[in-house]
Design an enzyme around this catalytic site. Structure first.
Site, PDB file in Angstrom:
ATOM      1  CE1 TYR A 162      -3.587   2.700   0.965  1.00  0.00           C
ATOM      2  CE2 TYR A 162      -1.765   3.594   2.250  1.00  0.00           C
ATOM      3  CZ  TYR A 162      -3.007   3.735   1.677  1.00  0.00           C
ATOM      4  OH  TYR A 162      -3.686   4.933   1.796  1.00  0.00           O
ATOM      5  CD  GLU A 250      -6.056   4.984  -0.868  1.00  0.00           C
ATOM      6  OE1 GLU A 250      -6.029   4.941   0.366  1.00  0.00           O
ATOM      7  OE2 GLU A 250      -7.127   4.977  -1.526  1.00  0.00           O
TER       8      GLU A 250
END
Length: 441
Positions: A162, A250
């Site tokens: 992530y 993101e």
């Protein structure tokens, strides 16, 4: 759900995804206040996944390649083109909406042949996709992204990470947040295993340094070619964030492929609306079908409006006073239905427009007008409220509470009290809260 930060009586932080903000606050010891939002704030501009990947690719970030399709026939053609260009045999069909959790709602599926590509595209295009981040009724899918399969077998196991880039407003620095636990709900990671989330702050005066990119790759447990690829990936990602005037990038997941390449499988990109004047090429990427119609209308007439889930409509001038007004409503035991800043001008026409926008929300049961008369005189605002009420006639069927403080506040109160209109006036904050409570009891 979206959150905004109120620290040291400053203006609210521009709204970003709750995952990043809540994780950041949890890790840095901030206090925060949350409201449930129907749509995203008008001060930022969300992009579709394929648009975010276009920006990333233009800055040298390796991405999962794909082609957008508006119907099943285009989806099949896109799949054929991808196979010719990349050699992929399988294809991933991804719904393109401004919301996360698409896979959980059935908006991301794998097709192993062209017939499945057509069938899945037909299923997804036109559906109302419901995810944890959409309204209960879901969001209509208008297009899909046909993407290559990047989880192919090879010399090593694939790994998912992530990574996001956003602004740490408290320290005035950009921040890269990353974790070894990619491809899953990062908020759950922050809740149960916060030690697996790392942050790297970047001084805007010097930018991202090479040792920082290397530290990120090291903390992710990479070595060899994958380590080198990750350092390049991080540098390119940060440059894309800076050059596009973004509020957030993101990537979940960032994938280490079986042949040790690093690429972005997904991309959630949020741009700062205030910077679009110098980002003309990105301004054209706005998809108003994905935005709340009421927010689009408010933006067109110059009103700062955010749609919320409460029952008390707010009309305020100034972001700080608007935040305080929303707190006031919550302390009275109710929820704000919107954030609406009318700015320094509050004549009859502007007030009437604000009324009409607020009343388009069927959940509104009362309206609280809270104006500080600094630039604008209170008596002018009061006259605007009275005139707007007269012009709208019977279309206003909810109680209206008006609190005016500042220049000519006494004249303004007298104007409202003597107008003959069913408008309640207040002087103190608590008095306004009590009147809201009485009106809704």
């Amino acid at each position: 759900m979206k959150c905004y930060l109120t620290k040291n009586n400053t203006n609210p932080v521009k709204f970003i995804g709750i995952k990043n903000l809540k994780i950041f606050l949890r890790l840095n010891g901030f206090s925060y206040f949350c409201c449930t939002f129907k749509k995203i704030n008008a001060l930022i501009m969300n992009l579709h996944e394929y648009q975010g990947k276009e920006i990333l690719a233009s800055h040298g970030v390796r991405v999962q390649r794909g082609i957008v399709a508006n119907n099943p026939a285009e989806a099949v053609a896109a799949a054929k083109q991808l196979t010719a260009e990349t050699g992929t045999g399988w294809h991933v069909i991804k719904a393109q909406i401004h919301a996360g959790g698409r896979g959980k709602g059935g908006g991301v599926k794998l097709a192993k042949n062209l017939q499945q590509v057509e069938e899945i595209a037909e299923q997804i295009i036109g559906m109302d996709l419901i995810t944890p981040q959409t309204p209960p009724t879901g969001k209509k899918v208008h297009k899909v992204l046909i993407a290559e399969d990047v989880y192919y077998p090879g010399e090593s196991e694939t790994s998912e990470f992530y990574m996001s880039v956003l602004l740490n407003r408290g320290r005035g620095r950009n921040m890269i947040m990353y974790s070894t636990e990619g491809g899953m709900d990062i908020e759950e990671v922050a809740e149960h295993t916060p030690h697996l989330i790392f942050t790297e702050e970047i001084d805007p005066a010097v930018g991202l340094q090479g040792f920082q990119a290397r530290r990120i790759a090291f903390n992710l447990g990479l070595s060899g070619n994958a380590f080198k690829e990750m350092t390049q990936f991080v540098a390119a990602l940060y440059n894309a964030y800076i050059d596009s005037d973004a509020s957030m990038f993101e990537i979940n997941p960032v994938l280490k492929t079986s042949d040790n390449k690093i690429l972005a499988v997904d991309a959630k990109v949020v741009l700062d609306d205030n910077a679009l004047y110098r980002q003309k090429k990105y301004a054209d990427m706005r998809d108003i079908r994905e935005e709340a119609a009421i927010e689009v209308e408010a933006k067109e007439v110059g009103l700062n409006y955010v749609d919320l889930d409460g029952t008390v409509g707010c009309m305020v001038n100034g972001a700080g006073l608007a935040m305080a007004t929303m707190d006031l409503i919550k302390y009275a035991g109710f929820e704000p239905a919107n954030f609406l800043d009318v700015g320094g001008t509050a004549d009859a026409k502007r007030v009437e427009t604000a009324f009409r926008i607020i009343l388009r929300d069927p959940n509104v049961k009362a309206i609280l007008i809270n104006i500080f008369g600094g630039i604008v005189r209170c008596d002018r605002v009061a006259q605007g409220v009275v005139d707007a009420y007269k012009n709208m006639g019977d279309s206003i069927k909810v109680p209206i509470i008006v609190r005016l403080q500042g220049t000519n506040a006494d004249i303004a109160k007298e104007l409202i009290d003597n107008s003959g209109m069913p408008i309640l006036s207040a002087t103190l904050f608590q008095e306004a809260a009590d009147q809201v409570k009485a009106a809704l009891s």
